[in-house]
Design a protein around this motif. Structure first.
Motif, mmCIF file in Angstrom:
data_model
loop_
_atom_site.group_PDB
_atom_site.id
_atom_site.type_symbol
_atom_site.label_atom_id
_atom_site.label_comp_id
_atom_site.label_asym_id
_atom_site.label_seq_id
_atom_site.Cartn_x
_atom_site.Cartn_y
_atom_site.Cartn_z
ATOM 1 N N TRP A 284 0.839 -1.201 0.000
ATOM 2 C CA TRP A 284 0.000 0.000 0.000
ATOM 3 C C TRP A 284 0.874 1.251 0.000
ATOM 4 O O TRP A 284 1.973 1.268 0.575
ATOM 5 C CB TRP A 284 -0.846 0.051 1.261
ATOM 6 C CG TRP A 284 -2.073 -0.797 1.272
ATOM 7 C CD1 TRP A 284 -2.418 -1.785 0.394
ATOM 8 C CD2 TRP A 284 -3.108 -0.753 2.269
ATOM 9 N NE1 TRP A 284 -3.601 -2.362 0.776
ATOM 10 C CE2 TRP A 284 -4.046 -1.754 1.906
ATOM 11 C CE3 TRP A 284 -3.328 0.003 3.400
ATOM 12 C CZ2 TRP A 284 -5.197 -1.975 2.660
ATOM 13 C CZ3 TRP A 284 -4.456 -0.210 4.158
ATOM 14 C CH2 TRP A 284 -5.388 -1.199 3.792
ATOM 15 N N LEU A 285 0.359 2.301 -0.607
ATOM 16 C CA LEU A 285 0.947 3.608 -0.359
ATOM 17 C C LEU A 285 0.686 3.975 1.100
ATOM 18 O O LEU A 285 -0.360 3.633 1.659
ATOM 19 C CB LEU A 285 0.314 4.660 -1.267
ATOM 20 C CG LEU A 285 0.695 4.611 -2.742
ATOM 21 C CD1 LEU A 285 -0.160 5.592 -3.526
ATOM 22 C CD2 LEU A 285 2.173 4.924 -2.940
ATOM 23 N N ALA A 286 1.631 4.671 1.699
ATOM 24 C CA ALA A 286 1.458 5.065 3.099
ATOM 25 C C ALA A 286 0.201 5.911 3.277
ATOM 26 O O ALA A 286 -0.460 5.846 4.319
ATOM 27 C CB ALA A 286 2.688 5.820 3.590
ATOM 28 N N VAL A 287 -0.134 6.685 2.255
ATOM 29 C CA VAL A 287 -1.321 7.534 2.362
ATOM 30 C C VAL A 287 -2.591 6.684 2.450
ATOM 31 O O VAL A 287 -3.582 7.107 3.052
ATOM 32 C CB VAL A 287 -1.386 8.523 1.184
ATOM 33 C CG1 VAL A 287 -1.693 7.821 -0.135
ATOM 34 C CG2 VAL A 287 -2.410 9.621 1.446
ATOM 35 N N GLU A 288 -2.580 5.480 1.880
ATOM 36 C CA GLU A 288 -3.737 4.589 2.014
ATOM 37 C C GLU A 288 -3.898 4.126 3.456
ATOM 38 O O GLU A 288 -5.021 4.013 3.968
ATOM 39 C CB GLU A 288 -3.587 3.387 1.088
ATOM 40 C CG GLU A 288 -3.609 3.712 -0.390
ATOM 41 C CD GLU A 288 -3.443 2.472 -1.251
ATOM 42 O OE1 GLU A 288 -4.449 1.776 -1.508
ATOM 43 O OE2 GLU A 288 -2.294 2.192 -1.646
ATOM 44 N N ALA A 289 -2.770 3.855 4.101
ATOM 45 C CA ALA A 289 -2.827 3.488 5.518
ATOM 46 C C ALA A 289 -3.349 4.657 6.343
ATOM 47 O O ALA A 289 -4.139 4.476 7.278
ATOM 48 C CB ALA A 289 -1.443 3.071 6.002
#
Length: 325
Positions: A284-289
Motif C-alpha cells: 500500500w501507499l502510506a497515504v492509504e494506511a
C-alpha cells in the motif's frame, strides 16, 4: 492616502470579474491552432524552449516549469540573453514558445531571424495576431483581452492572466496526451509533500521483526501491557504461532476492560482483544494506511501479507515522520 473600504472592495471585485471574463473568452480559441501547438510539443525530439520579456517572461518561466514537471523537458531562456550567446542553447530538435502581449517586443524580434534559421517550430502566444511575432510564428495562439483589469489600462493584469491560463491549458493537454500519471509526477517531485504521499509505501516505514509488539492469544493481559510499553507503538498485536493475525489490543481496549470492572490478573489477551481488526498491506501507499486510520479513528495498524501473516506495524507517528501527513 484616500482609503475607502467600499471603493476598494468594488475595485477588487471588478478586477476578478474582468480577469474571469478574459479567461472564459479563451475557450473559443481552443481550436485547430491549439491542437497543432500540442502536436508540435508532443513530437519534439529535444526540449521546449520558452522565452518572453517582462511580465510575459514570468508567465513563460512558469510554463517552462510546468512542462518540465509534467513530462516535457523544457527550460526558459531570457530573450535579452539569447541574443548574447544563450541562443546556442536552442538546437534543431527543439520547439520554441514565445510570449508577448504586443507581439512586437524588440528583444524577441531580434532573435526571430535566428530561430527561423534553425528551422524549429515557433509557437507564439500574443494578444495581437497581426503582430510580427504572430505572423512569423509556426502556430499562433490568440490570448488577447478586451481591456486590462488595471483601471489605468497600463499594468499587465488580464493579459498576463489570459496568457497564464492558455499556457496551463497547453501544458495539461500535453500531459494528458502523454499519459502522464500521478506516479510520474511524484517521481519528478520526490522532495515535496505530494511526492512523499505518492512514493512512500507502507513497507518503507513500517516496524518489522523484534520491533513488532506481539503476543500469543494465551498471554496474560499484564504481559501484553508490558509489551505495549516496551515497544511504544500504542498497541499489541495478537497472532498465532504461524504469525496469522488474530486481533489487536490498544489503549482504548484497556479502558473498556477497566470500565467493565474485570480483574486484569485473571484475563488473557485473547479474551479482551479486538478480534480481527483492520490491517494494511506492505505494498500500500502510506497515504492509504493514513486514510484507513482516519476513517476508522485508530492510530496504528498491523501490516499483513497476502496470507494474513503479520509482517509489520505502523502508527501515526511513523506517517508524520515520513512527511505523509
Amino acid at each position: 492616502m484616500n482609503f475607502n473600504p467600499e471603493t476598494t472592495r468594488n475595485l477588487a471585485l471588478a478586477v476578478l470579474n474582468n480577469e474571469a471574463d478574459a479567461v472564459r473568452r479563451l475557450t473559443e480559441r481552443v481550436d485547430e491552432a491549439f491542437l497543432e501547438a500540442c502536436r508540435h510539443i508532443l513530437e519534439c525530439r529535444g526540449r521546449v524552449v520558452v522565452t518572453g520579456m517582462g511580465k510575459s517572461g514570468h508567465i513563460g518561466s512558469k510554463l517552462a516549469a510546468t512542462l518540465a514537471s509534467t513530462g516535457t523537458p523544457a527550460f526558459f531562456v531570457h530573450p535579452g540573453e539569447a541574443s548574447h550567446g544563450d541562443l546556442g542553447m536552442i538546437t534543431r530538435d527543439d520547439v520554441v514558445i514565445a510570449l508577448s502581449n504586443s507581439g512586437e517586443t524588440d528583444e524577441l524580434l531580434t532573435i526571430l531571424p535566428l530561430i527561423r534559421r534553425l528551422d524549429v517550430p515557433l509557437i507564439a502566444l500574443t494578444g495581437n495576431p497581426g503582430s510580427r511575432l504572430g505572423q512569423d510564428a509556426t502556430v499562433h495562439l490568440d490570448v488577447s483581452v478586451e481591456r486590462e483589469a488595471c483601471p489605468l489600462g497600463l499594468a499587465p493584469t488580464s493579459s498576463t492572466t489570459a496568457a497564464l491560463a492558455m499556457s496551463d491549458a497547453l501544458a495539461i493537454a500535453v500531459l494528458d496526451a502523454r499519459g502522464f500519471t500521478a506516479d510520474d509526477f511524484a517521481r519528478s517531485h520526490p522532495g515535496g509533500r505530494l511526492g512523499r504521499r505518492l512514493l512512500v509505501h507502507v513497507a518503507d516505514i513500517m516496524h518489522t521483526n523484534d520491533a513488532i509488539p506481539r503476543v500469543g492469544p494465551e498471554a496474560p493481559l499484564k504481559d501484553a501491557l508490558f509489551e505495549i510499553t516496551r515497544k511504544g507503538l500504542g498497541l499489541v498485536i495478537v497472532a498465532d504461532p504461524d504469525a496469522h493475525l488474530l486481533g489487536v489490543f490498544t489503549d482504548g481496549d484497556l479502558r473498556r476492560t477497566l470500565d467493565r470492572g474485570e480483574s486484569l490478573e485473571a484475563l488473557t489477551i485473547g479474551q479482551v482483544m479486538t478480534q480481527g481488526g483492520h490491517a494494511a498491506r506492505p505494498q500500500w501507499l502510506a497515504v492509504e494506511a493514513l486514510e484507513t486510520m482516519e476513517s476508522k479513528r485508530i492510530n496504528a495498524l498491523p501490516v499483513v501479507d497476502d496470507d494474513q501473516r503479520l509482517v509489520g506495524v505502523l502508527n501515526m507517528h511513523d506517517l508524520l515522520r515520513a512527511g505523509v501527513v
